[in-house]
Design a protein around this motif. Sequence first.
Motif, mmCIF file in Angstrom:
data_model
loop_
_atom_site.group_PDB
_atom_site.id
_atom_site.type_symbol
_atom_site.label_atom_id
_atom_site.label_comp_id
_atom_site.label_asym_id
_atom_site.label_seq_id
_atom_site.Cartn_x
_atom_site.Cartn_y
_atom_site.Cartn_z
ATOM 1 N N LEU A 79 0.808 -1.221 0.000
ATOM 2 C CA LEU A 79 0.000 0.000 0.000
ATOM 3 C C LEU A 79 0.839 1.268 0.000
ATOM 4 O O LEU A 79 0.523 2.233 -0.703
ATOM 5 C CB LEU A 79 -0.942 -0.002 1.210
ATOM 6 C CG LEU A 79 -1.922 -1.180 1.300
ATOM 7 C CD1 LEU A 79 -2.759 -1.077 2.569
ATOM 8 C CD2 LEU A 79 -2.807 -1.233 0.068
ATOM 9 N N GLN A 80 1.896 1.282 0.787
ATOM 10 C CA GLN A 80 2.716 2.498 0.889
ATOM 11 C C GLN A 80 3.376 2.847 -0.438
ATOM 12 O O GLN A 80 3.571 4.024 -0.752
ATOM 13 C CB GLN A 80 3.762 2.355 1.988
ATOM 14 C CG GLN A 80 4.730 1.211 1.823
ATOM 15 C CD GLN A 80 5.571 1.002 3.076
ATOM 16 O OE1 GLN A 80 6.620 1.631 3.230
ATOM 17 N NE2 GLN A 80 5.114 0.137 3.967
ATOM 18 N N PHE A 81 3.680 1.828 -1.241
ATOM 19 C CA PHE A 81 4.318 2.081 -2.533
ATOM 20 C C PHE A 81 3.295 2.592 -3.550
ATOM 21 O O PHE A 81 3.615 3.431 -4.391
ATOM 22 C CB PHE A 81 4.998 0.810 -3.031
ATOM 23 C CG PHE A 81 5.975 0.231 -2.032
ATOM 24 C CD1 PHE A 81 7.076 0.969 -1.619
ATOM 25 C CD2 PHE A 81 5.780 -1.018 -1.477
ATOM 26 C CE1 PHE A 81 7.978 0.468 -0.685
ATOM 27 C CE2 PHE A 81 6.657 -1.540 -0.550
ATOM 28 C CZ PHE A 81 7.761 -0.793 -0.146
ATOM 29 N N ILE A 82 2.066 2.106 -3.457
ATOM 30 C CA ILE A 82 0.996 2.620 -4.331
ATOM 31 C C ILE A 82 0.756 4.092 -4.049
ATOM 32 O O ILE A 82 0.645 4.913 -4.965
ATOM 33 C CB ILE A 82 -0.307 1.816 -4.116
ATOM 34 C CG1 ILE A 82 -0.125 0.365 -4.545
ATOM 35 C CG2 ILE A 82 -1.451 2.456 -4.899
ATOM 36 C CD1 ILE A 82 -1.308 -0.528 -4.194
ATOM 37 N N LYS A 83 0.687 4.436 -2.768
ATOM 38 C CA LYS A 83 0.376 5.817 -2.392
ATOM 39 C C LYS A 83 1.487 6.788 -2.794
ATOM 40 O O LYS A 83 1.233 7.980 -3.020
ATOM 41 C CB LYS A 83 0.105 5.901 -0.892
ATOM 42 C CG LYS A 83 -1.274 5.405 -0.499
ATOM 43 C CD LYS A 83 -2.383 6.279 -1.088
ATOM 44 C CE LYS A 83 -3.749 5.924 -0.544
ATOM 45 N NZ LYS A 83 -4.813 6.805 -1.076
ATOM 46 N N LYS A 84 2.725 6.309 -2.870
ATOM 47 C CA LYS A 84 3.817 7.178 -3.297
ATOM 48 C C LYS A 84 3.683 7.534 -4.771
ATOM 49 O O LYS A 84 4.018 8.645 -5.191
ATOM 50 C CB LYS A 84 5.159 6.491 -3.031
ATOM 51 C CG LYS A 84 5.562 6.475 -1.565
ATOM 52 C CD LYS A 84 6.880 5.753 -1.352
ATOM 53 C CE LYS A 84 7.251 5.720 0.132
ATOM 54 N NZ LYS A 84 8.506 4.966 0.382
ATOM 55 N N VAL A 85 3.200 6.583 -5.568
ATOM 56 C CA VAL A 85 3.066 6.806 -7.011
ATOM 57 C C VAL A 85 1.696 7.372 -7.361
ATOM 58 O O VAL A 85 1.570 8.217 -8.255
ATOM 59 C CB VAL A 85 3.302 5.473 -7.769
ATOM 60 C CG1 VAL A 85 3.099 5.664 -9.274
ATOM 61 C CG2 VAL A 85 4.704 4.943 -7.488
ATOM 62 N N LEU A 86 0.671 6.908 -6.642
ATOM 63 C CA LEU A 86 -0.708 7.344 -6.896
ATOM 64 C C LEU A 86 -1.294 7.920 -5.613
ATOM 65 O O LEU A 86 -2.180 7.329 -4.986
ATOM 66 C CB LEU A 86 -1.552 6.161 -7.385
ATOM 67 C CG LEU A 86 -1.045 5.414 -8.625
ATOM 68 C CD1 LEU A 86 -1.814 4.116 -8.816
ATOM 69 C CD2 LEU A 86 -1.172 6.303 -9.862
ATOM 70 N N PRO A 87 -0.813 9.086 -5.195
ATOM 71 C CA PRO A 87 -1.195 9.629 -3.880
ATOM 72 C C PRO A 87 -2.679 9.936 -3.727
ATOM 73 O O PRO A 87 -3.186 9.969 -2.609
ATOM 74 C CB PRO A 87 -0.352 10.902 -3.766
ATOM 75 C CG PRO A 87 -0.027 11.283 -5.174
ATOM 76 C CD PRO A 87 0.118 9.988 -5.901
ATOM 77 N N HIS A 88 -3.377 10.159 -4.834
ATOM 78 C CA HIS A 88 -4.791 10.535 -4.742
ATOM 79 C C HIS A 88 -5.723 9.350 -5.016
ATOM 80 O O HIS A 88 -6.932 9.537 -5.126
ATOM 81 C CB HIS A 88 -5.092 11.673 -5.717
ATOM 82 C CG HIS A 88 -4.253 12.894 -5.481
ATOM 83 N ND1 HIS A 88 -4.283 13.612 -4.306
ATOM 84 C CD2 HIS A 88 -3.311 13.490 -6.276
ATOM 85 C CE1 HIS A 88 -3.434 14.606 -4.373
ATOM 86 N NE2 HIS A 88 -2.826 14.561 -5.550
ATOM 87 N N SER A 89 -5.156 8.173 -5.116
ATOM 88 C CA SER A 89 -5.984 6.998 -5.370
ATOM 89 C C SER A 89 -6.780 6.621 -4.119
ATOM 90 O O SER A 89 -6.379 6.897 -2.996
ATOM 91 C CB SER A 89 -5.107 5.816 -5.790
ATOM 92 O OG SER A 89 -4.174 5.498 -4.761
ATOM 93 N N GLN A 90 -7.937 6.014 -4.342
ATOM 94 C CA GLN A 90 -8.740 5.454 -3.250
ATOM 95 C C GLN A 90 -8.463 3.959 -3.206
ATOM 96 O O GLN A 90 -8.561 3.272 -4.224
ATOM 97 C CB GLN A 90 -10.229 5.693 -3.488
ATOM 98 C CG GLN A 90 -11.124 4.992 -2.457
ATOM 99 C CD GLN A 90 -12.599 5.170 -2.745
ATOM 100 O OE1 GLN A 90 -13.034 6.251 -3.127
ATOM 101 N NE2 GLN A 90 -13.386 4.108 -2.563
#
Length: 327
Positions: free
Chosen positions: A21-32
């Motif tokens: 999850l932390q890696f997704i949020k770094k690349v896609l910070p506005h994703s739900q």
Amino acid sequence: MKICIVKLSAMGDIIHAMVALQFIKKVLPHSQIDWVVESAFSDVLKNNPHIDNILPINLKSIKKKKSTIFTQYKILKSYSKNNYDIVIDAQGLLKSAITAKIIGAKTIAGFDKSSIREGIASYFYDKKVNIAYEANTIDRNVAVICEPLGVKVSSNDILEKEKFLYSCSHVKNLPKKFNVFVIGSTWESRNYPKEKFVEIAEALKTDTFIVWGSEDEHKKALWMQEQSEFLHLLPRGSLDELKDVISKCSLLIGNDTGPTHMAWGLNVASITIFGPTPTNRVYVTPINRVVKSKSIVNHYKLNKNDFSICDIEADEIIRIARELREQ
């Protein structure tokens, strides 16, 4: 982007997937990011800042009462109203693939046929990820979740991860320094002998709380407590409270099971003891170490009658524990 992850169980598998999850949020910070999980394990996910919505389901209830399938179907159909851009089945089972299909999305992703035990599940996916079934479990989880999103994650990224388990509980009356023993698991052959746990406690001479879940484990923990002044039963509480306790301990020693893997998710020192299961279920780090019996493990057919964990000498674990204490 609206993302839904399907990872239903078990505790350790959920923990190993959450690191993505932390890696997704770094690349896609506005994703739900929403997560579908068996309700019994939902507390593992709670308080994680990278999860927007936890979507509980109780598919296990269907085994006990077939008619509950209609109730669970209605729950999944209600989740489909969230209009996801992508649903990722990180479980790789037929039931999780069907779950992902019912929820629905523009894209459904998962492992390809050669990468999972229940290959039929792959026919439900639009995007398919190839990674060897015998590869490291954490690498597999990260790959199936991150690759369909175009998020690249290296082994070094995982080694340098931030902790990703969070608790809102505050368990009282804990000593300033203490260890934790996790003495149970799903199979008896995965359990390190209680006598050797006592031997470790006596050698380390540190207050140690015993985590237990079943009545058999409770009886075992009571016996252990009677054998050593350093051993104490941890009162049975919620998974959220368990996360709090483990986050504060100096060292966790336990079998290959969910609560043991919490230590890795919390960046807490640990020793995981392996018998009939492969050590590639975890990442070995300077503070997260493993001890494995001499038996050879077949990744495709684990042997529940392999009790080789009983042959691991307590001295080997004591030595590593002392090394970790000196770091």
